[in-house]
Design a protein around this motif. Sequence first.
Motif, PDB file in Angstrom:
ATOM      1  N   UNK A 102      11.800  15.585  -1.293  1.00 47.62           N
ATOM      2  CA  UNK A 102      11.755  14.949   0.010  1.00 47.62           C
ATOM      3  C   UNK A 102      12.237  13.503  -0.063  1.00 47.62           C
ATOM      4  N   UNK A 103      11.827  12.797  -1.099  1.00 50.69           N
ATOM      5  CA  UNK A 103      12.049  11.351  -1.102  1.00 50.69           C
ATOM      6  C   UNK A 103      13.316  10.942  -1.858  1.00 50.69           C
ATOM      7  N   UNK A 104      13.747  11.762  -2.795  1.00 53.30           N
ATOM      8  CA  UNK A 104      14.852  11.309  -3.639  1.00 53.30           C
ATOM      9  C   UNK A 104      16.144  11.049  -2.868  1.00 53.30           C
ATOM     10  N   UNK A 105      16.499  11.914  -1.920  1.00 52.36           N
ATOM     11  CA  UNK A 105      17.732  11.597  -1.190  1.00 52.36           C
ATOM     12  C   UNK A 105      17.673  10.222  -0.537  1.00 52.36           C
ATOM     13  N   UNK A 106      16.564   9.941   0.091  1.00 55.41           N
ATOM     14  CA  UNK A 106      16.427   8.641   0.737  1.00 55.41           C
ATOM     15  C   UNK A 106      16.431   7.530  -0.311  1.00 55.41           C
ATOM     16  N   UNK A 133       9.181   0.625  -1.998  1.00 52.62           N
ATOM     17  CA  UNK A 133       8.392  -0.106  -1.006  1.00 52.62           C
ATOM     18  C   UNK A 133       8.797   0.302   0.405  1.00 52.62           C
ATOM     19  N   UNK A 134      10.089   0.457   0.607  1.00 53.33           N
ATOM     20  CA  UNK A 134      10.541   0.828   1.950  1.00 53.33           C
ATOM     21  C   UNK A 134      10.111   2.258   2.304  1.00 53.33           C
ATOM     22  N   UNK A 135      10.326   3.155   1.363  1.00 56.31           N
ATOM     23  CA  UNK A 135       9.948   4.544   1.621  1.00 56.31           C
ATOM     24  C   UNK A 135       8.433   4.671   1.749  1.00 56.31           C
ATOM     25  N   UNK A 188       0.840  -1.205   0.000  1.00 56.38           N
ATOM     26  CA  UNK A 188       0.000   0.000   0.000  1.00 56.38           C
ATOM     27  C   UNK A 188       0.869   1.247   0.000  1.00 56.38           C
ATOM     28  N   UNK A 189       1.957   1.189   0.758  1.00 57.14           N
ATOM     29  CA  UNK A 189       2.868   2.327   0.786  1.00 57.14           C
ATOM     30  C   UNK A 189       3.431   2.621  -0.591  1.00 57.14           C
ATOM     31  N   UNK A 190       3.740   1.564  -1.321  1.00 56.50           N
ATOM     32  CA  UNK A 190       4.218   1.751  -2.692  1.00 56.50           C
ATOM     33  C   UNK A 190       3.185   2.486  -3.532  1.00 56.50           C
ATOM     34  N   UNK A 191       1.952   2.059  -3.411  1.00 52.01           N
ATOM     35  CA  UNK A 191       0.884   2.723  -4.167  1.00 52.01           C
ATOM     36  C   UNK A 191       0.744   4.181  -3.718  1.00 52.01           C
ATOM     37  N   UNK A 192       0.762   4.429  -2.427  1.00 48.59           N
ATOM     38  CA  UNK A 192       0.619   5.784  -1.896  1.00 48.59           C
ATOM     39  C   UNK A 192       1.713   6.697  -2.439  1.00 48.59           C
ATOM     40  N   UNK A 193       2.928   6.174  -2.404  1.00 49.58           N
ATOM     41  CA  UNK A 193       4.037   6.971  -2.914  1.00 49.58           C
ATOM     42  C   UNK A 193       3.832   7.319  -4.379  1.00 49.58           C
ATOM     43  N   UNK A 194       3.285   6.385  -5.117  1.00 51.13           N
ATOM     44  CA  UNK A 194       3.041   6.640  -6.532  1.00 51.13           C
ATOM     45  C   UNK A 194       2.015   7.760  -6.734  1.00 51.13           C
TER      46      UNK A 194
END
Lengths: 214, 214, 214, 214
Positions: free
Chosen positions: B128-132, B161-163, A163-169
């Motif tokens: 926000x996310x790219x550095x990580x 997935x992790x982020x 779900x986190x993957x989808x949210x990030x997308x």
Amino acid sequence: MPQARGGRPRDAQLHDEILVATSKLVVARGYAEVSMDSVAALAGVSKKTLYRRWPSKAPMVAEAVLNAYGRRSTFEVPETGDLRADLRTWLLEHAEFLADTTNAALIRALIAAAAASPMDNEALYRQLSIPQHQGVVARLGRAAAAGEIRPDLDHAGIADALIGTLLLRVLVAEPRNLNAATEFDGLLNALLNGIVPAGQPARGSGPPHPGPHW
Amino acid sequence: MPQARGGRPRDAQLHDEILVATSKLVVARGYAEVSMDSVAALAGVSKKTLYRRWPSKAPMVAEAVLNAYGRRSTFEVPETGDLRADLRTWLLEHAEFLADTTNAALIRALIAAAAASPMDNEALYRQLSIPQHQGVVARLGRAAAAGEIRPDLDHAGIADALIGTLLLRVLVAEPRNLNAATEFDGLLNALLNGIVPAGQPARGSGPPHPGPHW
Amino acid sequence: MPQARGGRPRDAQLHDEILVATSKLVVARGYAEVSMDSVAALAGVSKKTLYRRWPSKAPMVAEAVLNAYGRRSTFEVPETGDLRADLRTWLLEHAEFLADTTNAALIRALIAAAAASPMDNEALYRQLSIPQHQGVVARLGRAAAAGEIRPDLDHAGIADALIGTLLLRVLVAEPRNLNAATEFDGLLNALLNGIVPAGQPARGSGPPHPGPHW
Amino acid sequence: MPQARGGRPRDAQLHDEILVATSKLVVARGYAEVSMDSVAALAGVSKKTLYRRWPSKAPMVAEAVLNAYGRRSTFEVPETGDLRADLRTWLLEHAEFLADTTNAALIRALIAAAAASPMDNEALYRQLSIPQHQGVVARLGRAAAAGEIRPDLDHAGIADALIGTLLLRVLVAEPRNLNAATEFDGLLNALLNGIVPAGQPARGSGPPHPGPHW
DNA sequence: GGGTAACCGAGACGGTACGTCGAGTCTTTCT
DNA sequence: AGAAAGACTCGACGTACCGTCTCGGTTACCC
């Protein structure tokens, strides 16, 4: 017996009409551009009626979005017996759903609504994610029961990752979103078969689960 | 190139003072409750000065958040040679960071800012996310080079997935967040060792990618 | 107590209760600050009941004021045989009545009610002023019949001047109102004995009316 | 030296434009039908600007009316040497002024404004009536100095009676207003020559003024 | 070292939405 | 049928915020 003896009861039908009008406007204009007056006008309702039912704009929009969202998607995880294919199908369905401008607008509106009322933004997100979460967990549970997957897994953690993957997308909305399939395949490949080489368990192998005998 | 020939130069110190004031207010009240006037008042600055530096509220708040965020966290993935332990450390560091109300508020504000100006929300999230993301991908790349993990993996998908898991945690903010460790262990266990039983590859295993020979 | 089947028995009593509640609120808060809801609440009555009896707020308040006013004052012009003293007494009675905040508030409310519904504002004022007007005119008539005053006077015009003086005092409410007596004496002196010196009729004396032979 | 060093000064021209727009609307629609929004729209101004200058609708309308009123009427008492004719002219001018729908609407609006803000309604009426009051008092003063009238008169009381008569006429607005002339003649006849027969002083002759020798 | 161009604080301004409130109508249930 | 309760429409109220503009006044650069 309930209270409220006298008095004209609230018109239950109005509730739906308002939510529908709200979600239409949200899709067409975005959260910030939706005014209470415009909702009232489109729903053929007075502002007073709006404020009788919701304390402010944010929760009203939130309910409208959740309502519209629930109406459009169930997205239960399919069950063909092939877990990888089922999860892949489910991920792609979601990706496709969110690729639709309308649906993406709804999600973004919910985010905006949550930001506007920090009090209950957790509840908002939870309402949005829990159905999906449960669907995945249930599917994994059945897979485990069928011996399709290892028995010692944290299903909730896996569901969160998907779900986190989808949210990030949704949030990042990169152009590479178009070929979601290969990205999902990459994730599923890692998840299903593991990252470490087949016969070589990672060092410090996971304490909480009964480590295998290698 | 010769910009700004004459004229008094901008006070560079003001820039920081404004960003600090903004992030203080964002933490205290949330994105929607921060007004340009309140920022100007707290920073001891006129609104005109604000608008000389940022075109509108959203990018100003975004910069303030990114500034505050960058000041507090680097979060490079450690490299002890033990991938599982390194990722676990990294996840826990982030979880701890986000468990602080202040930091969570910053992230939420950034999300709200992005939702408010859909134009550049991708850029915002990416900052926000790219550095990580890059940190994780680099660590995986080195692990792959060292033969620590399988060579055919989609590192970007795994990083997402992790982020994504972390992102979901900020937004949903469930009470069970307290014991993040066990959840992460569950995820890492699945991810590292695979979901399917050790010697039994999932049916239809990884069609789209050059499947290995096991 | 026997009441009709349907339910009009409280009719008469409710009427009074509503009027009393209305005039209380009017005195306490002024016309504009009195809402139909507040009247209904204080009278323990539903708004519907209010609108069954009066078409709108203005006439309801008007009736309440007139009711309260009529209950407190009759103010017939006394008749001791001394016209000056009688008028003086009458004027002072009114001045004293209007010096009471409560009563002044009522009059002001009536004026506001009239201003709010210009349709029938004439009727409203007339209900308020006609009784007094008639009282003065009658007293003047008897004085004329007794030969106490000149026979060729326009009694209505004189009554208007006296009532107008009182009206002006309510509205302007100057601090010098306290010693109303001397002002009234001044007016009565002029009115009774004439402005022009005793033996010297004003130039162009009274053309439109059949002038006497002095 | 005055305060207010920094900051953009208020646009003085707006003040007038707002007052003009307000009085136009008041004349066209009456007090109750004039909304702050309509004034803002007609004046090409934001509501905030209105509320920066006046605390609420009532004083704004009041100032607009007073402004328009002062612009249209001076009504100084003429001075031909014939007091009766001069007062008659003055009364008729006012009656004619008030017979104009536009002007009557202004006065009624002022009354409504005064009723809506009881705090300063006295001040409102006073602003309206004092100029006229002073004009009459001044004229009477000159008449007294010229020996045209008795020297022992209370000019203020007489002025109040005349103004009160006019006030009553605006409020009651009887149809007989059309032939104001005869009513005024009646009043002036009484006032100038006295009510009591020429050679027969009223009993109990006015204590506070130096009684004549009858 | 005097111009000039851009800065700065203060705060008015237009526009637009907010959330509240009042008038008057309508709909329920109770009596 | 009349009454209490209270939902409903309509529309104004007064406030707040965004982003712009206009003041008086202050630096820095440049000639």
